[in-house]
Design a protein around this motif. Structure first.
Motif, PDB file in Angstrom:
ATOM      1  N   UNK A 261      10.507   1.346  -1.755  1.00  0.00           N
ATOM      2  CA  UNK A 261      10.116   0.019  -1.280  1.00  0.00           C
ATOM      3  C   UNK A 261       8.845   0.113  -0.440  1.00  0.00           C
ATOM      4  N   UNK A 262       8.807   1.094   0.461  1.00  0.00           N
ATOM      5  CA  UNK A 262       7.620   1.236   1.312  1.00  0.00           C
ATOM      6  C   UNK A 262       6.378   1.572   0.484  1.00  0.00           C
ATOM      7  N   UNK A 263       6.540   2.450  -0.478  1.00  0.00           N
ATOM      8  CA  UNK A 263       5.415   2.821  -1.330  1.00  0.00           C
ATOM      9  C   UNK A 263       4.929   1.607  -2.117  1.00  0.00           C
ATOM     10  N   UNK A 264       5.855   0.836  -2.672  1.00  0.00           N
ATOM     11  CA  UNK A 264       5.477  -0.347  -3.451  1.00  0.00           C
ATOM     12  C   UNK A 264       4.760  -1.376  -2.588  1.00  0.00           C
ATOM     13  N   UNK A 265       5.217  -1.572  -1.357  1.00  0.00           N
ATOM     14  CA  UNK A 265       4.550  -2.509  -0.449  1.00  0.00           C
ATOM     15  C   UNK A 265       3.133  -2.042  -0.120  1.00  0.00           C
TER      16      UNK A 265
END
Length: 307
Positions: A261-265
């Motif tokens: 999730x953090x990488x995608x954001x």
């Protein structure tokens, strides 16, 4: 009568620049991204928010900044689970000072406790709480799967709802059945793929990690479930499943959900991808896969639901 907390309530990630520094601009971007997507509330300092990896100072800054950025536009609840009663109450009291709307309680982690001990713990804690509270069943992290009778006791003490992250849909159904005559008591799914079943069976929403990325998708799925538009539900849930396949399952470690999730954001230019120690962010190979996944998901999610 609707519960105080219902609908899509994302468990927001904690944007970080390093282990001691909040990504303030990233947090503001994330809050605006979520509110513009139509979410019904925010859950700060949950599992997806890496609460247990953050210092008390950082947790408090996150609470204060989130309150400022949201500015009462939607409700905000805060996870206060800690290994000590005093730690939980410290965060609860600070949250009340900052004008937040509720707290979320899971069993103290590390030492396993019994159902009776959990009920006794609530009996001591609840009279000292300054805000409404929801229960949070997360046996994978707390070593105790709270029984329906424990949740019933919490409701007797004043709980306004429960978030079920057990992953056990039969347990979720049993909670909905148990509290079906209490329409002001929210039963909320923590497993986002259970959202349609939750709503159709009489529950009230989901704390969906994927809503950090595509909030409108989850709001649309929630509304389609309320409307019993089964054709639309099928299409939208298939898109939610794609998030699982293309974002959550990149990498091999158990932490890949949060890292994904953090990488995608970060790929979406919303916030930093830094992950609190001891977890490390994705490497170049995983990031490349997520970049591809975000592009594919964006194209599909922005396409018409039904032709």
């Amino acid at each position: 009568m609707k519960p105080t907390f219902n609908g899509i309530i994302p468990p927001i990630i904690t944007p970080l620049l390093n282990n001691e520094t909040l990504d303030i601009k990233g947090l503001e971007n994330l809050v605006e991204h979520l509110i513009s997507g139509g979410v019904h509330g925010l859950f700060v300092l949950g599992t997806t928010g890496e609460a247990t990896s953050l210092s008390y100072e950082l947790r408090k800054e996150l609470i204060k900044r989130t309150s400022e950025f949201v500015n009462k536009r939607i409700p905000v609840v805060v996870g206060i689970t800690d290994t000590s009663l005093e730690g939980s109450l410290e965060v609860a009291n600070y949250s009340a000072e900052q004008g937040l709307d509720g707290v979320v309680i899971a069993p103290p982690y590390y030492l396993p406790i019994s159902q009776e001990e959990m009920r006794e713990y609530l009996e001591v804690m609840v009279p000292q709480l300054p805000l409404p509270f929801l229960m949070y069943d997360m046996p994978g992290c707390t070593k105790v799967h709270m029984s329906v009778s424990t949740i019933r006791r919490a409701k007797e003490l004043g709980a306004v709802g429960v978030k079920d992250s057990s992953g056990d849909i039969n347990y979720l159904y049993s909670l909905i059945q148990e509290f079906k005559d209490s329409p002001d008591f929210a039963v909320i799914a923590g497993t986002e793929l259970f959202l349609p079943e939750t709503i159709l069976y009489g529950g009230h929403g989901a704390v969906a990690g994927g809503a950090n990325l595509f909030p409108k998708l989850f709001v649309d799925l929630y509304n389609a479930s309320l409307a019993k538009d089964f054709e639309k539900v099928k299409v939208l849930r298939d898109r939610v499943i794609m998030i699982n396949d293309l974002i959550y399952n990149v990498g091999k470690n158990n932490s890949r959900h949060i890292k994904g999730i953090k990488c995608a954001l970060s790929v979406m230019n919303i916030c930093s991808e830094y992950v609190a120690a001891p977890i490390r962010k994705h490497g170049k190979e995983e990031r490349a896969k997520i970049e591809k996944g975000v592009k594919e998901l964006t194209e599909i999610i922005e396409s018409p639901v039904l032709k």
